[in-house]
Structures are given as C-alpha cells and as structure tokens.
Design a protein around this motif. Structure first.
Motif, PDB file in Angstrom:
ATOM      1  N   ILE A   9       0.848   3.129   7.526  1.00 12.79           N
ATOM      2  CA  ILE A   9       0.026   4.301   7.250  1.00 12.79           C
ATOM      3  C   ILE A   9      -0.057   4.443   5.740  1.00 12.79           C
ATOM      4  O   ILE A   9       0.955   4.361   5.037  1.00 12.79           O
ATOM      5  N   GLY A  10      -1.249   4.641   5.229  1.00 10.70           N
ATOM      6  CA  GLY A  10      -1.415   4.821   3.797  1.00 10.70           C
ATOM      7  C   GLY A  10      -1.553   3.491   3.076  1.00 10.70           C
ATOM      8  O   GLY A  10      -1.750   2.439   3.672  1.00 10.70           O
ATOM      9  N   ASN A  11      -1.423   3.551   1.777  1.00  8.29           N
ATOM     10  CA  ASN A  11      -1.609   2.380   0.936  1.00  8.29           C
ATOM     11  C   ASN A  11      -0.267   1.665   0.776  1.00  8.29           C
ATOM     12  O   ASN A  11       0.499   1.950  -0.140  1.00  8.29           O
ATOM     13  N   THR A  12       0.042   0.745   1.680  1.00 10.55           N
ATOM     14  CA  THR A  12       1.326   0.048   1.610  1.00 10.55           C
ATOM     15  C   THR A  12       1.369  -0.949   0.463  1.00 10.55           C
ATOM     16  O   THR A  12       2.441  -1.265  -0.039  1.00 10.55           O
ATOM     17  N   ALA A  13       0.218  -1.454   0.035  1.00 10.43           N
ATOM     18  CA  ALA A  13       0.200  -2.381  -1.106  1.00 10.43           C
ATOM     19  C   ALA A  13       0.708  -1.682  -2.354  1.00 10.43           C
ATOM     20  O   ALA A  13       1.420  -2.274  -3.169  1.00 10.43           O
ATOM     21  N   LEU A  14       0.378  -0.414  -2.504  1.00  2.81           N
ATOM     22  CA  LEU A  14       0.857   0.347  -3.652  1.00  2.81           C
ATOM     23  C   LEU A  14       2.359   0.585  -3.554  1.00  2.81           C
ATOM     24  O   LEU A  14       3.074   0.557  -4.549  1.00  2.81           O
ATOM     25  N   ALA A  15       2.861   0.794  -2.349  1.00  6.60           N
ATOM     26  CA  ALA A  15       4.292   1.014  -2.166  1.00  6.60           C
ATOM     27  C   ALA A  15       5.090  -0.251  -2.454  1.00  6.60           C
ATOM     28  O   ALA A  15       6.206  -0.191  -2.966  1.00  6.60           O
ATOM     29  N   TYR A  16       4.532  -1.420  -2.132  1.00  6.92           N
ATOM     30  CA  TYR A  16       5.218  -2.680  -2.375  1.00  6.92           C
ATOM     31  C   TYR A  16       5.008  -3.207  -3.796  1.00  6.92           C
ATOM     32  O   TYR A  16       5.570  -4.234  -4.155  1.00  6.92           O
ATOM     33  N   ALA A  17       4.197  -2.541  -4.605  1.00  8.78           N
ATOM     34  CA  ALA A  17       3.945  -2.997  -5.968  1.00  8.78           C
ATOM     35  C   ALA A  17       5.245  -3.000  -6.762  1.00  8.78           C
ATOM     36  O   ALA A  17       6.044  -2.064  -6.675  1.00  8.78           O
TER      37      ALA A  17
END
Length: 145
Positions: free
Chosen positions: A5-13
């Motif tokens: 849910i949401g922008n997981t790419a940003l969380a994994y940055a």
C-alpha cells in the motif's frame, strides 16, 4: 493481489548518513551504525530483506574506547597453521589501520547470515574529514542517539 500500500519504492529508497567518529565511544557508535545498515529504523523493516541505508564514517582515527580497553582488548585471528593464533591490541590495530576496528565492531553487531557482507559493503570508513560521497549525504545528524 498485492499487499503493498502506498509508494513502497520510496520506503525502500536508500539514504546516505554520515557519522563523525571524533570523540565517540566505539561500541555505542557501532550499534547505531549496525541498526542503520540493517534498516531497523524504517517502518518497512524485515529481517529477510535488505532495506538498510548507506553509512559514511569520518574521522575514524579519533574513535575512543572506555577504560583500559586500548591496551586490554584483543583481536584474534588464526593463520590456519599449527600455532598460528595471532593477537593484536586495539591500540596497535588502530595505529596499523584505524578503519579496521570500526569495521570489526559493526560486523560483530550484524546478524550472521547471507546479508551480512552485503550490508557491510554499504559501510564506508575514512580516517579524516574528506570523502568522495559529499554530494550523496542527506542525513548528517543520523546516528547521534
């Protein structure tokens, strides 16, 4: 169906942190570095995924240890030959290679699994203030807990 849910790419940055080792105690600093390399400070932390950040340590030659650990703490390794146990004190190791003590401390605080070497590749240690990653640094306060 995806559970994300949401922008997981940003969380994994991956974010770059810088740590000034001047007048910092080795063990306390190493635990904070290991936590950042593992990604435990992120809400998406999973022990099986590699979601940690980059850490740049500067002024490694000025790191401290408490008490008389400088003379008493021993680092041991074996050559593989009979009678080949080698010992070196913290002060001698720091004089020989000032980055090795920090790398060994952080390595000992990471989980002993396949991700350990991958996480240690994101740790950059320098003797002085100068390093080639100045443009990448986002968090300067990072590990001063």
């Amino acid at each position: 169906m995806s559970q994300a849910i949401g922008n997981t790419a940003l969380a994994y940055a991956r974010v770059w942190h810088v740590v000034d080792a001047r007048q910092r105690v080795l063990g306390r600093m190493a635990t904070n570095i290991a936590t950042t390399l593992m990604g435990k400070h992120k809400p998406i932390y999973d022990p099986a995924s590699d979601c940690g950040d980059y850490v740049v340590v500067v002024n490694a030659k000025d790191v401290l240890v408490s008490g008389r650990k400088g003379q008493q703490k021993l680092y041991r390794h074996h050559t593989g030959f009979p009678g080949g146990l080698k010992e070196i004190t913290f002060d001698d190791l720091k004089e020989k290679d000032s980055t090795a003590a920090i790398r060994k401390a952080v390595s000992g605080m990471l989980p002993k699994n396949r991700l350990r070497d991958v996480r240690l590749e994101r740790l950059y240690i320098f003797d002085g203030e100068d390093h080639p990653y100045k443009e990448n640094i986002i968090k300067r306060h990072g590990l001063d807990q």
